[in-house]
Enzyme design. Structure first.
Site, short mmCIF file in Angstrom:
data_model
loop_
_atom_site.label_atom_id
_atom_site.label_comp_id
_atom_site.label_asym_id
_atom_site.label_seq_id
_atom_site.Cartn_x
_atom_site.Cartn_y
_atom_site.Cartn_z
N ILE A 95 0.84 -1.20 0.00
CA ILE A 95 0.00 0.00 0.00
C ILE A 95 0.88 1.26 0.00
N THR A 102 12.25 -5.05 4.89
CA THR A 102 12.09 -6.42 5.39
C THR A 102 11.77 -7.30 4.18
N ALA A 117 4.27 1.57 7.87
CA ALA A 117 5.19 0.45 8.10
C ALA A 117 4.62 -0.47 9.16
N GLU A 127 4.42 -5.05 10.28
CA GLU A 127 4.32 -6.46 9.91
C GLU A 127 2.84 -6.66 9.62
N THR A 145 -6.23 -1.08 10.28
CA THR A 145 -6.98 -2.13 9.59
C THR A 145 -8.35 -2.38 10.23
N ASP A 146 -9.26 -2.94 9.44
CA ASP A 146 -10.58 -3.29 10.00
C ASP A 146 -10.49 -4.49 10.95
N GLU A 147 -9.35 -5.22 10.91
CA GLU A 147 -9.25 -6.43 11.75
C GLU A 147 -9.26 -6.11 13.24
N TYR A 163 -1.55 -10.29 15.01
CA TYR A 163 -1.44 -9.13 14.11
C TYR A 163 -2.47 -8.07 14.47
N ALA A 219 -4.22 -7.69 17.15
CA ALA A 219 -4.05 -7.16 18.51
C ALA A 219 -2.92 -6.14 18.55
N SER A 220 -1.87 -6.38 17.74
CA SER A 220 -0.77 -5.41 17.73
C SER A 220 -1.21 -4.12 17.04
N LYS A 221 -2.03 -4.23 16.00
CA LYS A 221 -2.53 -3.01 15.34
C LYS A 221 -3.51 -2.27 16.26
N TYR A 267 -8.14 -22.13 2.96
CA TYR A 267 -8.23 -22.50 4.37
C TYR A 267 -9.67 -22.91 4.73
N GLY A 277 -7.83 -19.59 14.66
CA GLY A 277 -8.60 -18.40 15.06
C GLY A 277 -9.11 -17.57 13.89
P1 NAD Z 1 3.39 -4.74 3.52
O1 NAD Z 1 3.74 -5.88 4.40
O2 NAD Z 1 3.23 -4.97 2.06
O3 NAD Z 1 4.47 -3.58 3.69
C1 NAD Z 1 4.97 -3.21 4.93
C2 NAD Z 1 6.21 -2.34 4.71
O4 NAD Z 1 6.69 -1.94 6.00
C3 NAD Z 1 7.36 -3.07 4.01
O5 NAD Z 1 7.91 -2.25 3.01
C4 NAD Z 1 8.35 -3.32 5.11
O6 NAD Z 1 9.71 -3.36 4.67
C5 NAD Z 1 8.10 -2.14 6.03
N1 NAD Z 1 8.49 -2.44 7.43
C6 NAD Z 1 8.15 -3.53 8.16
N2 NAD Z 1 8.72 -3.48 9.37
C7 NAD Z 1 9.42 -2.32 9.42
C8 NAD Z 1 10.21 -1.70 10.41
N3 NAD Z 1 10.42 -2.28 11.60
N4 NAD Z 1 10.77 -0.49 10.15
C9 NAD Z 1 10.57 0.10 8.93
N5 NAD Z 1 9.85 -0.46 7.94
C10 NAD Z 1 9.28 -1.65 8.18
O7 NAD Z 1 2.08 -4.12 4.15
P2 NAD Z 1 0.80 -3.47 3.44
O8 NAD Z 1 -0.14 -4.55 3.10
O9 NAD Z 1 1.24 -2.52 2.41
O10 NAD Z 1 0.17 -2.67 4.69
C11 NAD Z 1 0.60 -1.35 4.98
C12 NAD Z 1 -0.17 -0.85 6.18
O11 NAD Z 1 -1.56 -0.85 5.90
C13 NAD Z 1 0.01 -1.71 7.43
O12 NAD Z 1 0.09 -0.85 8.54
C14 NAD Z 1 -1.23 -2.56 7.48
O13 NAD Z 1 -1.55 -2.91 8.81
C15 NAD Z 1 -2.26 -1.61 6.89
N6 NAD Z 1 -3.39 -2.25 6.21
C16 NAD Z 1 -3.17 -3.21 5.25
C17 NAD Z 1 -4.27 -3.76 4.56
C18 NAD Z 1 -4.09 -4.79 3.48
O14 NAD Z 1 -5.08 -5.34 3.00
N7 NAD Z 1 -2.88 -5.09 3.03
C19 NAD Z 1 -5.57 -3.33 4.86
C20 NAD Z 1 -5.75 -2.36 5.86
C21 NAD Z 1 -4.64 -1.82 6.52
O1 DAU Z 2 -8.76 -6.70 6.52
C1 DAU Z 2 -7.54 -6.03 6.34
C2 DAU Z 2 -6.40 -7.02 6.43
O2 DAU Z 2 -6.46 -7.81 5.24
C3 DAU Z 2 -5.03 -6.36 6.57
O3 DAU Z 2 -4.98 -5.68 7.81
C4 DAU Z 2 -3.91 -7.41 6.51
O4 DAU Z 2 -2.65 -6.75 6.55
C5 DAU Z 2 -4.06 -8.17 5.22
O5 DAU Z 2 -3.07 -9.18 5.17
C6 DAU Z 2 -5.46 -8.79 5.09
O6 DAU Z 2 -5.64 -9.86 6.06
P1 DAU Z 2 -6.36 -11.24 5.68
O7 DAU Z 2 -5.90 -12.27 6.61
O8 DAU Z 2 -7.81 -11.06 5.47
O9 DAU Z 2 -5.69 -11.45 4.20
P2 DAU Z 2 -5.10 -12.77 3.48
O10 DAU Z 2 -4.86 -12.40 2.05
O11 DAU Z 2 -3.99 -13.38 4.25
O12 DAU Z 2 -6.33 -13.78 3.51
C7 DAU Z 2 -7.57 -13.46 2.92
C8 DAU Z 2 -8.53 -14.62 3.20
O13 DAU Z 2 -8.07 -15.78 2.50
C9 DAU Z 2 -8.56 -15.03 4.66
O14 DAU Z 2 -9.88 -15.44 5.00
C10 DAU Z 2 -7.61 -16.23 4.74
C11 DAU Z 2 -7.78 -16.86 3.38
N1 DAU Z 2 -6.57 -17.54 2.83
C12 DAU Z 2 -5.41 -16.86 2.83
C13 DAU Z 2 -4.26 -17.44 2.32
C14 DAU Z 2 -2.95 -16.70 2.33
C15 DAU Z 2 -6.69 -18.81 2.28
O15 DAU Z 2 -7.79 -19.41 2.25
N2 DAU Z 2 -5.57 -19.38 1.76
C16 DAU Z 2 -4.36 -18.76 1.77
O16 DAU Z 2 -3.36 -19.36 1.30
#
Ligand code: NAD
Ligand code: DAU
Length: 351
Positions: free
Chosen positions: A14, A38, A84, A86, A132-134, A157, A159-161, A214, A290
């Site tokens: 993002i 990372t 940034a 995990e 995040t909505d989680e 994850y 809980a940390s957010k 899953y 979970g």
């Molecule tokens: P991502 O894992 O693709 O990217 C995370 C970035 O943070 C990476 O570039 C990584 O190198 C960097 N990073 C990790 N640990 C770090 C540290 N200790 N110091 C500096 N940089 C560090 O994540 P994403 O999916 O792009 O998510 C970005 C943000 O949006 C997160 O805060 C996530 O919780 C939030 N978010 C993600 C989603 C989603 O669907 N992906 C949805 C809602 C919110």
């Molecule tokens: O809702 C926002 C969140 O969405 C963000 O905060 C997270 O950073 C992001 O990773 C995402 O979390 P999810 O756990 O929902 O996303 P993921 O793509 O890992 O999984 C989407 C759904 O698919 C979930 O119900 C688990 C399932 N899944 C996932 C993987 C990786 C499978 O069934 N098989 C898989 O191999």
């Protein structure tokens, strides 16, 4: 207006889309991308903007408090967009500690540094925490998450957010730090690391590998195209009200199995395969521990107060996404040939 802003996590999924939008749209801003690179950080994601005169990359870790203090002293940021983190739920189940240190301690290090350099005045300053909505936990068959829904995170994850969200609000309440937060639903689109469902499934379909689902595949997610999330972030950064939270979602709920079946149809067409070829790769595997059943966002507030709406229909967004991954084989191949193989074995082969 000239500003110096910090975007953390700009080499991630993002963050890279937010950076691109800001670098192009705000030539007057100096934009610093802080990323530890990372496994999830990839400078290829922002290669197209690396030479822009208003852009600078700094490699560094938000867990390192003295480094963060020094960075803020040097650049005197006016605003922070903190992405940034995990971010992968499965990794938080196998290794919770890195989520605690990066997502919680890392966020507090940034809050402390902002507080220190903004001591004289908070005017025109803003700390924007992207969440995040989680954090709201899991919904049953009905209802939506609104901004006032109680927090009920269920994974290390989330809980940390949630913890980082509370700390951001506490710094606003206690010290008056100007803040905004957004809680967004699942993003999809180009540049997403193939540990997440959509890019993982595309890669496996392409390579005729099993598509791991899953449990029964009945869990529901609300998918939003990443560029629409970046547009919302731009709007909230510039027009959001101090102290407020905005939910962002796609109004686009899919069970995992329906989503994968839809993608299989598109992939069969794009790869010129017989109908049903990709679907034959679907493999049900042990459920995630979970596993949250359903997420769905009510984004009325950001729509009514800031005028944001998703611009893309899902059918268009998923086609664009699949086209991007098929056109960017090198990007995917470089990722899956590294540590990814070990991750994949541990996550899926032993399942
Ligand atoms: P991502 O894992 O693709 O990217 C995370 C970035 O943070 C990476 O570039 C990584 O190198 C960097 N990073 C990790 N640990 C770090 C540290 N200790 N110091 C500096 N940089 C560090 O994540 P994403 O999916 O792009 O998510 C970005 C943000 O949006 C997160 O805060 C996530 O919780 C939030 N978010 C993600 C989603 C989603 O669907 N992906 C949805 C809602 C919110
Ligand atoms: O809702 C926002 C969140 O969405 C963000 O905060 C997270 O950073 C992001 O990773 C995402 O979390 P999810 O756990 O929902 O996303 P993921 O793509 O890992 O999984 C989407 C759904 O698919 C979930 O119900 C688990 C399932 N899944 C996932 C993987 C990786 C499978 O069934 N098989 C898989 O191999």
């Amino acid at each position: 207006m000239k500003k110096t802003i910090l975007i953390t996590g700009g080499a991630g999924f993002i963050g890279s889309h937010v950076l691109r939008l800001f670098v192009h749209k705000y030539p007057n801003y100096k934009i610093v991308n802080l990323d530890a690179l990372t496994y999830a950080g990839n400078l290829e994601n922002v290669a197209d903007i690396e030479k822009a005169p208003n852009y600078e990359f700094v490699k560094g870790d938000i867990r390192d408090a003295s480094f963060i203090d020094q960075l803020f002293e040097t650049y005197k940021f006016d605003g922070v967009l903190h992405l940034a983190a995990e971010s992968h739920v499965d990794r938080s189940i196998s290794d919770p500690m890195s989520f605690i240190t990066t997502n919680i301690i890392g966020t507090v290090n940034l809050l402390n540094a902002a507080r220190k350099i903004w001591t004289e005045s908070f005017e025109n300053k803003l700390f924007y925490h992207i969440s995040t909505d989680e954090v709201y936990g899991s919904l049953g068959d009905t209802g939506f998450f609104v901004e006032t829904t109680s927090y009920d995170p269920k994974s290390p994850y989330s809980a940390s957010k949630a913890s980082s969200d509370h700390l951001v609000r506490a710094y606003s309440h206690t010290y008056g730090l100007p803040i905004v937060l957004t809680n967004c639903s699942n993003n999809y689109g180009p540049n997403q690391f193939p540990e997440k469902l959509i890019p993982l499934a595309i890669n496996n379909m392409k390579n005729n590998k099993p598509i791991p689902i899953y449990g029964k595949g009945e869990n529901i997610r609300d998918w939003l195209y990443v560029v629409d999330h970046a547009r919302a972030i731009d709007l909230v950064f510039h027009q959001g009200v101090n102290g407020e939270t905005y939910n962002i979602g796609g109004h686009n709920e899919w069970t995992n199995i329906d989503l994968i079946r839809k993608m299989c149809e598109i992939m069969d067409r794009k790869l010129d395969r017989d109908a049903g070829s990709c679907a034959s790769l679907i493999t049900y595997v042990k459920d995630r521990a979970g596993h949250d059943l359903r997420y769905a966002i009510d984004s009325t507030k950001i729509k009514d107060e800031l005028g944001w709406l998703p611009s893309l229909q899902f059918e268009e967004g998923i086609e664009k996404t699949i086209d991007w991954y098929l056109a960017n084989e090198e990007w995917m191949n470089r990722i899956v040939s590294g540590d990814y193989e070990n991750y994949y074995k541990q996550q899926y082969v032993k399942r």
